[in-house]
Design an enzyme around this catalytic site. Structure first.
Site, PDB file in Angstrom:
ATOM      1  CB  CYS A  24       3.684  -7.506   4.087  1.00  0.00           C
ATOM      2  SG  CYS A  24       5.143  -8.424   4.617  1.00  0.00           S
ATOM      3  CG  HIS A  31       6.712  -4.105   4.809  1.00  0.00           C
ATOM      4  ND1 HIS A  31       5.681  -4.954   5.141  1.00  0.00           N
ATOM      5  CD2 HIS A  31       6.124  -2.960   4.386  1.00  0.00           C
ATOM      6  CE1 HIS A  31       4.527  -4.334   4.929  1.00  0.00           C
ATOM      7  NE2 HIS A  31       4.771  -3.136   4.476  1.00  0.00           N
ATOM      8  CG  ASN A  33       2.700  -0.299   3.082  1.00  0.00           C
ATOM      9  OD1 ASN A  33       2.816  -1.521   3.169  1.00  0.00           O
ATOM     10  ND2 ASN A  33       3.094   0.526   4.043  1.00  0.00           N
TER      11      ASN A  33
END
Ligand SMILES: *[C@@H]1O[C@H](CO)[C@@H](O)[C@H](O)[C@H]1NC(C)=O
Ligand SMILES: *[C@@H]1O[C@H](CO)[C@@H](O)[C@H](O)[C@H]1NC(C)=O
Ligand SMILES: *[C@@H]1O[C@H](CO)[C@@H](O)[C@H](O)[C@H]1NC(C)=O
Length: 470
Positions: A246, A414, A436
């Site tokens: 991520c 994250h 995202n």
């Protein structure tokens, strides 16, 4: 000692996220000796094994980010989360990971020393390796993680939890994603940022200065880089797959957007996360890392290549860098606010509008996986998926070091990309708009909105920005 360092370094690759080091601001603040090898012009210098030491320097690191040498020359320093620290002084930059022994399940951090790290001058021409040792000892810090049994069974949507999300509040909605059920629990965990050492401290947002508040008052009420006078400067949403990358996708997304902004969309690069996964020694590939070290230090030191040069495979592997690939570099990188611990809503809004999208860190709770739209806040609902949740934000974790604000302290795991902010017309609820890396079919076409101004899930605690050389 050298053998131990090499052994421990080899094991970073098999640890399950970031490094197990858990070093806090107070462990690192103080006076250090930096022992440096001979300086060379070779940026491919291998610092796994430290050569003969030719210089030693003494640096004192003090509150909030001031570094000084023996002659009282001033520079700056910052923690990189709980993993290590960077010192910038006398036109050189030094970074090393904090020393530890063990693995993610059980580790001892020796925060008064570092592994062998990298030093280079500001022009990125003059390189050396170094290790640092603090003059005053700090007590070894033992970290146990209760994460041994990350399951390899397939992830299952929890329909009861999703109903409860819908029933318990009206700000956001949940839904069952069928595609999530093709991942194991461990893979889903990795998508959400992977394992991080628990019981460390994420800074609370720093108080905003009157100057910051004045500048923010002049900003628009709603802003989004996907629509600035009808122009979109944000690249397409991608899917990181089962790899804990991520932080690389948010880093590449920031660089892609900033190249577009700098060139008025003349250049629309898509950069290669795979190249960073396999080639960067400043991060742990599919097992985690930090934007500051990827979009920042790595992109400055080694450069970033285009996606087509090294297409995404969502897995670790050997570094095969095609030397004919064009490289894109950054000239500056920084934590928004100036150093780790200085972030807040105001500096994030200013950095976003004035310079382009910024990366941020965010705690993924169970309910977030099922987000389908609206303005997210953590409902407290859980399907027992996230083994960290028992600890995060409970009283045991909620102590702090840097700023003594009251209130709970959130962990983050994250990495995502902030592209806008606004105020919901009907409810007046303030939100951030965030890109995202779970594909365009998740959330609001791959994006989510999250409550702004209350450090929801740590969202205002850590942000980074870079200046791309287009
Ligand atoms: C380091 O230790 C010495 C001697 O114990 C003490 O006088 C000094 O204050 C300590 N320095 C710091 C920065 O803690
Ligand atoms: C690196 O800098 C040092 C001085 O700090 C200098 O003596 C040395 O020649 C430089 N080496 C290269 C390759 O630039
Ligand atoms: C929750 O609400 C959304 C949007 O109204 C809907 O699509 C979804 O089916 C609902 N899910 C459940 C389990 O109630």
């Amino acid at each position: 000692m050298l053998t131990r360092v090499v052994l421990a370094l080899c094991c970073v690759a098999v640890a399950l996220a970031d490094t197990p080091a858990n070093c806090l601001y107070e462990d690192v603040r103080g006076t250090w000796t930096f022992s440096e090898t001979e300086r060379t012009g070779d940026h491919t210098i291998n610092c796994d094994e430290l050569g003969p030491i030719v210089h030693t320097k003494t640096f004192t690191l003090s509150f909030p980010n001031v570094a000084k040498d023996e002659l009282n020359n001033e520079g700056t320093w910052t923690m990189i989360y709980n993993q290590g620290f960077e010192v910038n002084i006398n036109e050189r930059s030094y970074f090393a990971f904090s020393y530890y022994e063990g693995d993610m399940d059980s580790a001892v951090s020796y925060c008064d020393r570092t592994f062998s790290g990298w030093s280079r001058d500001k022009t990125i021409r003059n390189w050396s390796c170094y290790t640092a040792q603090k003059l005053n000892k700090t007590a070894p810090r033992v970290t146990y993680n209760n994460l041994k049994a990350l399951s390899t069974r397939l992830y299952k949507n929890d329909h009861k939890m999703i109903e409860d999300i819908n029933a318990s509040q009206s700000s956001w909605r949940g839904k069952a994603y069928l595609q999530h059920e093709s991942y194991t629990v461990e893979e889903m965990y990795r998508r959400a940022g992977g394992r991080r050492t628990i019981r460390h401290i994420q800074p609370k947002p720093a108080p905003a200065s009157p100057e910051q508040k004045r500048r923010v008052a002049a900003l628009p009420e709603n802003f989004d880089w996907r629509d600035v006078d009808g122009e979109n400067y944000v690249s397409d949403v991608r899917d990181q797959g089962a790899c804990g990358s991520c932080y690389i996708f948010s880093s590449m997304g920031m660089m892609e957007a900033r190249v577009r902004i700098a060139t008025r969309n003349q250049r629309q690069d898509v950069f290669s996360p795979q190249d960073v996964v396999t080639c960067s020694k400043l991060s742990q590939g599919c097992e985690g890392g930090f934007e500051y070290l990827v979009a920042g230090r790595y992109a400055q030191d080694q450069g970033i290549v285009a996606e087509k040069c090294n297409p995404y495979k969502a897995e670790d592997g050997p570094c095969n860098r095609d030397l004919s690939c064009e490289l894109t570099y950054v000239s500056e990188y920084d934590y928004v606010g100036g150093f780790f611990g200085a972030c807040n809503e105001e500096v994030m809004m200013l950095a976003l509008v004035e310079n382009g999208p910024i990366t941020l860190a965010f705690m993924v709770y169970d309910d977030f996986m099922s987000y389908s739209g609206g303005i997210y806040h953590h409902t407290g609902l859980s399907n027992g998926f996230n083994p960290l949740e028992v600890c995060v934000c409970d009283v045991l974790c909620c102590y702090r070091t840097m700023y003594k604000h009251a209130g709970r302290v959130c962990d983050t795991n994250h990495g995502v990309l902030l592209v806008g902010y606004g105020v919901e017309a009907e409810t007046g609820e303030k939100f951030w708009s965030v890109k995202n890396s779970w594909g365009p079919k998740w959330g609001e076409e791959g994006y989510f909105r999250v409550r702004r101004g209350t450090d929801e899930c740590g969202v205002e605690s850590e942000a980074t920005q870079v200046t791309v050389i287009p």
